[in-house]
Design an enzyme around this catalytic site. Structure first.
Site, PDB file in Angstrom:
ATOM      1  N   ALA A 136      20.391  38.871 -41.837  1.00  0.00           N
ATOM      2  CA  ALA A 136      20.154  40.192 -42.871  1.00  0.00           C
ATOM      3  C   ALA A 136      21.502  40.339 -43.387  1.00  0.00           C
ATOM      4  O   ALA A 136      21.815  40.448 -44.551  1.00  0.00           O
ATOM      5  CB  ALA A 136      19.375  40.894 -42.518  1.00  0.00           C
ATOM      6  N   TYR A 143      21.665  39.968 -37.746  1.00  0.00           N
ATOM      7  CA  TYR A 143      22.851  39.180 -38.386  1.00  0.00           C
ATOM      8  C   TYR A 143      22.616  38.388 -39.522  1.00  0.00           C
ATOM      9  O   TYR A 143      23.350  38.488 -40.641  1.00  0.00           O
ATOM     10  CB  TYR A 143      23.273  38.313 -37.078  1.00  0.00           C
ATOM     11  CG  TYR A 143      24.440  37.520 -37.566  1.00  0.00           C
ATOM     12  CD1 TYR A 143      25.695  37.842 -37.425  1.00  0.00           C
ATOM     13  CD2 TYR A 143      24.520  36.022 -37.846  1.00  0.00           C
ATOM     14  CE1 TYR A 143      26.926  37.187 -37.718  1.00  0.00           C
ATOM     15  CE2 TYR A 143      25.542  35.362 -37.981  1.00  0.00           C
ATOM     16  CZ  TYR A 143      26.979  35.932 -38.090  1.00  0.00           C
ATOM     17  OH  TYR A 143      27.970  35.010 -38.612  1.00  0.00           O
ATOM     18  N   SER A 195      27.371  33.594 -43.897  1.00  0.00           N
ATOM     19  CA  SER A 195      27.124  32.528 -42.773  1.00  0.00           C
ATOM     20  C   SER A 195      25.953  31.580 -43.370  1.00  0.00           C
ATOM     21  O   SER A 195      25.135  31.759 -43.987  1.00  0.00           O
ATOM     22  CB  SER A 195      26.563  33.203 -41.573  1.00  0.00           C
ATOM     23  OG  SER A 195      26.026  32.232 -40.694  1.00  0.00           O
TER      24      SER A 195
HETATM   25  N1  LIG Z   1      32.336  31.321 -35.586  1.00  0.00           N
HETATM   26  C1  LIG Z   1      31.252  31.264 -36.275  1.00  0.00           C
HETATM   27  O1  LIG Z   1      30.250  30.227 -35.824  1.00  0.00           O
HETATM   28  C2  LIG Z   1      30.594  31.717 -37.448  1.00  0.00           C
HETATM   29  C3  LIG Z   1      29.691  31.018 -38.208  1.00  0.00           C
HETATM   30  C4  LIG Z   1      29.305  31.647 -39.530  1.00  0.00           C
HETATM   31  C5  LIG Z   1      29.841  32.810 -39.841  1.00  0.00           C
HETATM   32  N2  LIG Z   1      31.098  33.333 -39.255  1.00  0.00           N
HETATM   33  C6  LIG Z   1      31.612  34.614 -39.796  1.00  0.00           C
HETATM   34  O2  LIG Z   1      33.024  34.161 -39.718  1.00  0.00           O
HETATM   35  C7  LIG Z   1      33.666  35.642 -39.755  1.00  0.00           C
HETATM   36  C8  LIG Z   1      34.775  35.565 -38.611  1.00  0.00           C
HETATM   37  O3  LIG Z   1      34.051  35.177 -37.380  1.00  0.00           O
HETATM   38  P1  LIG Z   1      35.008  34.683 -36.091  1.00  0.00           P
HETATM   39  O4  LIG Z   1      33.994  33.633 -35.450  1.00  0.00           O
HETATM   40  O5  LIG Z   1      36.404  34.373 -36.430  1.00  0.00           O
HETATM   41  O6  LIG Z   1      34.603  35.754 -34.916  1.00  0.00           O
HETATM   42  P2  LIG Z   1      35.427  36.660 -33.728  1.00  0.00           P
HETATM   43  O7  LIG Z   1      34.642  37.320 -33.097  1.00  0.00           O
HETATM   44  O8  LIG Z   1      36.320  35.396 -33.466  1.00  0.00           O
HETATM   45  O9  LIG Z   1      36.512  37.771 -34.809  1.00  0.00           O
HETATM   46  C9  LIG Z   1      35.961  38.656 -35.276  1.00  0.00           C
HETATM   47  C10 LIG Z   1      36.867  39.786 -35.318  1.00  0.00           C
HETATM   48  O10 LIG Z   1      36.594  40.831 -35.952  1.00  0.00           O
HETATM   49  C11 LIG Z   1      37.110  41.949 -35.373  1.00  0.00           C
HETATM   50  N3  LIG Z   1      36.036  43.133 -35.702  1.00  0.00           N
HETATM   51  C12 LIG Z   1      34.840  43.332 -35.135  1.00  0.00           C
HETATM   52  N4  LIG Z   1      34.350  44.497 -35.425  1.00  0.00           N
HETATM   53  C13 LIG Z   1      35.275  45.228 -36.231  1.00  0.00           C
HETATM   54  C14 LIG Z   1      35.467  46.553 -36.862  1.00  0.00           C
HETATM   55  N5  LIG Z   1      34.382  47.301 -36.700  1.00  0.00           N
HETATM   56  N6  LIG Z   1      36.681  46.788 -37.385  1.00  0.00           N
HETATM   57  C15 LIG Z   1      37.414  45.931 -37.395  1.00  0.00           C
HETATM   58  N7  LIG Z   1      37.530  44.675 -36.802  1.00  0.00           N
HETATM   59  C16 LIG Z   1      36.409  44.275 -36.081  1.00  0.00           C
HETATM   60  C17 LIG Z   1      36.983  41.582 -33.857  1.00  0.00           C
HETATM   61  O11 LIG Z   1      37.819  42.438 -32.901  1.00  0.00           O
HETATM   62  C18 LIG Z   1      37.598  40.034 -34.193  1.00  0.00           C
HETATM   63  O12 LIG Z   1      38.807  40.146 -33.692  1.00  0.00           O
HETATM   64  C19 LIG Z   1      32.533  36.765 -39.261  1.00  0.00           C
HETATM   65  O13 LIG Z   1      32.111  37.186 -40.617  1.00  0.00           O
HETATM   66  C20 LIG Z   1      31.387  35.664 -38.789  1.00  0.00           C
HETATM   67  O14 LIG Z   1      30.175  36.444 -39.352  1.00  0.00           O
HETATM   68  C21 LIG Z   1      31.297  32.763 -38.071  1.00  0.00           C
END
Ligand SMILES: NC(=O)c1ccc[n+]([C@@H]2O[C@H](COP(=O)([O-])OP(=O)(O)OC[C@H]3O[C@@H](n4cnc5c(N)ncnc54)[C@H](O)[C@@H]3O)[C@@H](O)[C@H]2O)c1
Length: 238
Positions: free
Chosen positions: A147, A145, A132
């Site tokens: 970290a 988060y 991120s």
């Molecule tokens: N959306 C943002 O602004 C953003 C910014 C920076 C980084 N990210 C990173 O991008 C990635 C995707 O994020 P997103 O925004 O699509 O999130 P999201 O919450 O829309 O999707 C995350 C998915 O992971 C699944 N999940 C969570 N815990 C789980 C577990 N223990 N086992 C299996 N599945 C699990 C959830 O059910 C969900 O479907 C993440 O790694 C997040 O940290 C997102």
């Protein structure tokens, strides 16, 4: 021929947001995709697996089943993660531990089992992880988060060295992206202003992040490993 024609891919976190966009884009580019998530998934042309990526036995079983169903694994994309916004002085240790468990240990397990499958077939592979922009920027109330995401950037560099030259390991570091995790629509105005204070003056779309993952899965990134690509509207330029 499509960019990922006949590539066998696991996408974790595929029920929502960026993972869903990646699974759909990779399928549109010819890949066979096994979708992994904690939430049941009914979309997509390939097999789906409901699992908790922090549960070692479940990860071992699901990756093995995906390997058998697809006939190998060429690419593993781990997007699954959880978010925590909590002032340190109010943060129960169990909540902080959970973030580290899902985001770090869950990623580690997904990588370990996928690399085992890739090495068994001997055709190399690609691992694509999710950091991120906050890993570089830091932000108040987000220490656990941040970290966890900085840890993923570090693990990428370790595993690039450990598994080269056959398996390339890279990450995408998104900026704020319009998914349920960010929940932009329900943010107070001052947080919205913070999230859009970048040179492009907006948050990203999951489809824009998926394009970076496609590049890392495809032929154009064949000389890249150990890298963390920022896709963040210019919010972080390190
Ligand atoms: N959306 C943002 O602004 C953003 C910014 C920076 C980084 N990210 C990173 O991008 C990635 C995707 O994020 P997103 O925004 O699509 O999130 P999201 O919450 O829309 O999707 C995350 C998915 O992971 C699944 N999940 C969570 N815990 C789980 C577990 N223990 N086992 C299996 N599945 C699990 C959830 O059910 C969900 O479907 C993440 O790694 C997040 O940290 C997102």
């Amino acid at each position: 021929m499509s960019m990922l024609e006949n590539k066998k891919v696991i996408v974790s976190g595929a029920a929502s947001g960026i993972g869903l966009a990646i699974a759909d884009l990779f399928e549109a580019k010819g890949a066979r995709v096994a979708r992994f998530d904690l939430s049941p998934i009914s979309t997509g042309a390939g097999p789906s697996f409901t699992l908790d990526i922090t549960d070692e036995a479940q990860v071992v079983e699901a990756v093995k089943a995906a390997d058998e169903a697809l006939g190998g694994i060429d690419v593993m994309v781990n997007t699954a993660a959880i978010f925590l916004m909590s002032p340190l002085l109010d943060t129960p240790v169990a909540e902080a531990r959970k973030v580290l468990d899902v985001n770090l240990i869950g990623t580690l397990l997904m990588v370990r089992e996928s690399v085992r499958a890739m090495q068994k077939h001997g055709n190399g592979g690609r691992i694509i992880l999710f950091s991120s922009e906050l890993a570089q920027l830091g932000r108040e109330h987000h220490a656990a988060y941040c970290a966890s995401k900085a840890g993923i950037s570090a693990m990428v560099r370790c595993w690039a060295k450990e598994f080269g030259p056959d398996i390339l390991v890279n990450a995408v570091a998104p900026g704020p992206t319009d998914t349920p995790l960010l929940d932009f629509d329900n943010m107070p105005p001052d947080w919205k202003a913070l999230e859009t204070a970048n040179p492009l003056r907006r948050i990203g779309k999951p489809e824009e992040i998926a394009e970076a993952a496609l590049f890392l899965a495809g032929p154009g990134s064949s000389f890249m490993t150990g890298q963390v690509i920022g896709v963040n509207g210019g919010a972080s330029m390190v």
